[in-house]
Motif scaffolding. Sequence first.
Motif, PDB file in Angstrom:
ATOM      1  N   TYR A  36       0.850  -1.177   0.000  1.00 50.68           N
ATOM      2  CA  TYR A  36       0.000   0.000   0.000  1.00 50.68           C
ATOM      3  C   TYR A  36       0.897   1.241   0.000  1.00 50.68           C
ATOM      4  O   TYR A  36       2.028   1.213   0.508  1.00 50.68           O
ATOM      5  CB  TYR A  36      -0.879   0.039   1.251  1.00 50.68           C
ATOM      6  CG  TYR A  36      -2.094  -0.857   1.203  1.00 50.68           C
ATOM      7  CD1 TYR A  36      -1.976  -2.218   1.454  1.00 50.68           C
ATOM      8  CD2 TYR A  36      -3.351  -0.341   0.907  1.00 50.68           C
ATOM      9  CE1 TYR A  36      -3.093  -3.040   1.408  1.00 50.68           C
ATOM     10  CE2 TYR A  36      -4.471  -1.157   0.866  1.00 50.68           C
ATOM     11  CZ  TYR A  36      -4.342  -2.503   1.121  1.00 50.68           C
ATOM     12  OH  TYR A  36      -5.444  -3.317   1.075  1.00 50.68           O
ATOM     13  N   GLN A  38       0.850   5.535   0.911  1.00 47.44           N
ATOM     14  CA  GLN A  38       0.138   6.643   1.562  1.00 47.44           C
ATOM     15  C   GLN A  38       0.810   7.952   1.191  1.00 47.44           C
ATOM     16  O   GLN A  38       1.948   8.209   1.598  1.00 47.44           O
ATOM     17  CB  GLN A  38       0.137   6.455   3.086  1.00 47.44           C
ATOM     18  CG  GLN A  38      -0.657   7.518   3.834  1.00 47.44           C
ATOM     19  CD  GLN A  38      -0.636   7.315   5.342  1.00 47.44           C
ATOM     20  OE1 GLN A  38       0.301   6.739   5.899  1.00 47.44           O
ATOM     21  NE2 GLN A  38      -1.672   7.782   6.015  1.00 47.44           N
ATOM     22  N   PHE A  89       3.688   0.748   2.669  1.00 52.44           N
ATOM     23  CA  PHE A  89       3.391  -0.277   3.663  1.00 52.44           C
ATOM     24  C   PHE A  89       3.285  -1.642   3.004  1.00 52.44           C
ATOM     25  O   PHE A  89       2.564  -1.813   2.021  1.00 52.44           O
ATOM     26  CB  PHE A  89       2.049   0.008   4.359  1.00 52.44           C
ATOM     27  CG  PHE A  89       2.033   1.227   5.227  1.00 52.44           C
ATOM     28  CD1 PHE A  89       1.721   2.470   4.692  1.00 52.44           C
ATOM     29  CD2 PHE A  89       2.333   1.131   6.573  1.00 52.44           C
ATOM     30  CE1 PHE A  89       1.702   3.607   5.495  1.00 52.44           C
ATOM     31  CE2 PHE A  89       2.308   2.259   7.388  1.00 52.44           C
ATOM     32  CZ  PHE A  89       1.998   3.493   6.841  1.00 52.44           C
ATOM     33  N   PHE A 103      -0.094  -5.202   8.862  1.00 51.15           N
ATOM     34  CA  PHE A 103       0.759  -4.221   8.195  1.00 51.15           C
ATOM     35  C   PHE A 103       2.146  -4.153   8.827  1.00 51.15           C
ATOM     36  O   PHE A 103       2.310  -4.348  10.034  1.00 51.15           O
ATOM     37  CB  PHE A 103       0.133  -2.824   8.301  1.00 51.15           C
ATOM     38  CG  PHE A 103      -1.032  -2.598   7.387  1.00 51.15           C
ATOM     39  CD1 PHE A 103      -2.325  -2.842   7.825  1.00 51.15           C
ATOM     40  CD2 PHE A 103      -0.842  -2.134   6.100  1.00 51.15           C
ATOM     41  CE1 PHE A 103      -3.409  -2.631   6.980  1.00 51.15           C
ATOM     42  CE2 PHE A 103      -1.927  -1.917   5.255  1.00 51.15           C
ATOM     43  CZ  PHE A 103      -3.200  -2.169   5.695  1.00 51.15           C
ATOM     44  N   LYS A 105       5.468  -1.498   9.493  1.00 49.02           N
ATOM     45  CA  LYS A 105       5.473  -0.161  10.099  1.00 49.02           C
ATOM     46  C   LYS A 105       5.564   0.969   9.082  1.00 49.02           C
ATOM     47  O   LYS A 105       5.458   2.131   9.439  1.00 49.02           O
ATOM     48  CB  LYS A 105       6.621  -0.055  11.106  1.00 49.02           C
ATOM     49  CG  LYS A 105       6.369  -0.912  12.342  1.00 49.02           C
ATOM     50  CD  LYS A 105       7.379  -0.597  13.437  1.00 49.02           C
ATOM     51  CE  LYS A 105       7.118  -1.445  14.667  1.00 49.02           C
ATOM     52  NZ  LYS A 105       5.803  -1.195  15.258  1.00 49.02           N
TER      53      LYS A 105
ATOM     54  N   ARG B  41       3.692   4.238  17.104  1.00 47.87           N
ATOM     55  CA  ARG B  41       3.176   2.870  17.025  1.00 47.87           C
ATOM     56  C   ARG B  41       2.794   2.436  15.627  1.00 47.87           C
ATOM     57  O   ARG B  41       2.428   1.266  15.419  1.00 47.87           O
ATOM     58  CB  ARG B  41       1.981   2.739  17.961  1.00 47.87           C
ATOM     59  CG  ARG B  41       2.303   3.055  19.409  1.00 47.87           C
ATOM     60  CD  ARG B  41       1.025   3.059  20.253  1.00 47.87           C
ATOM     61  NE  ARG B  41       0.466   1.729  20.382  1.00 47.87           N
ATOM     62  CZ  ARG B  41       0.766   0.887  21.374  1.00 47.87           C
ATOM     63  NH1 ARG B  41       1.626   1.244  22.308  1.00 47.87           N
ATOM     64  NH2 ARG B  41       0.208  -0.310  21.428  1.00 47.87           N
ATOM     65  N   GLY B  42       2.889   3.347  14.659  1.00 50.21           N
ATOM     66  CA  GLY B  42       2.532   2.988  13.297  1.00 50.21           C
ATOM     67  C   GLY B  42       1.038   2.818  13.133  1.00 50.21           C
ATOM     68  O   GLY B  42       0.241   3.473  13.803  1.00 50.21           O
ATOM     69  N   LEU B  43       0.648   1.879  12.278  1.00 50.73           N
ATOM     70  CA  LEU B  43      -0.755   1.642  11.948  1.00 50.73           C
ATOM     71  C   LEU B  43      -1.271   0.479  12.798  1.00 50.73           C
ATOM     72  O   LEU B  43      -0.772  -0.631  12.701  1.00 50.73           O
ATOM     73  CB  LEU B  43      -0.857   1.304  10.470  1.00 50.73           C
ATOM     74  CG  LEU B  43      -2.196   1.385   9.777  1.00 50.73           C
ATOM     75  CD1 LEU B  43      -2.678   2.834   9.772  1.00 50.73           C
ATOM     76  CD2 LEU B  43      -2.065   0.871   8.358  1.00 50.73           C
TER      77      LEU B  43
END
Lengths: 113, 114
Positions: A36, A38, A89, A103, A105, B41-43
């Motif tokens: 992905y 962003q 990602f 996912f 990081k 913490r990211g996603l």
Amino acid sequence: GDSVTQMEGPVTLSEEAFLTINCTYTATGYPSLFWYVQYPGEGLQLLLKATKADDKGSNKGFEATYRKETTSFHLEKGSVQVSDSAVYFCALSKGQAGTALIFGKGTTLSVSS
Amino acid sequence: DAGVIQSPRHEVTEMGQEVTLRCKPISGHDYLFWYRQTMMRGLELLIYFNNNVPIDDSGMPEDRFSAKMPNASFSTLKIQPSEPRDSAVYFCASSPGGGRQPQHFGDGTRLSIL
């Protein structure tokens, strides 16, 4: 448990350089794999995917090959553009009904002209 | 086709206030996901629904967080009372199926708790 590990960023490149962003995964069974992207201020967008070993996903000049022997799904592009600057990602899915994506990081890519 | 629609795009409020985030998934998608994104913490997956039923809420950080999906076209994520550490970007995503189907994300709500 299942997990995704991406190379830490930021990755800084000049326009037209070759890009590789490493992604490895840990999972039992045969997951599907995704990349992905962003862009600033936006949500994640699907870039490409592969559902079985040796599949190659491709989109907008980006490619990634599902390597089961090395549990990897590295993202590559032959010639990056400034407009490719974004966070990337890597993600996996086990595929069973009722499961969500896992996912990594994220890796920030910055391309300068 | 309309994508996933989230509102508001930005929310600034004081600690202790109730915050409600809203999401309209893509029509026909039967899975809906709520994520939180922070630098540290990211996603993080908070909760997801299938056919309006919560399937896994193990990512919800505390009882202060709650999510509902009263119908196939609307979901809310509520924080009450809010705290500064809840400041993050909250994303909603939907998919036409779980597992191998890709998820479609909204543009997120940037939440700042003062």
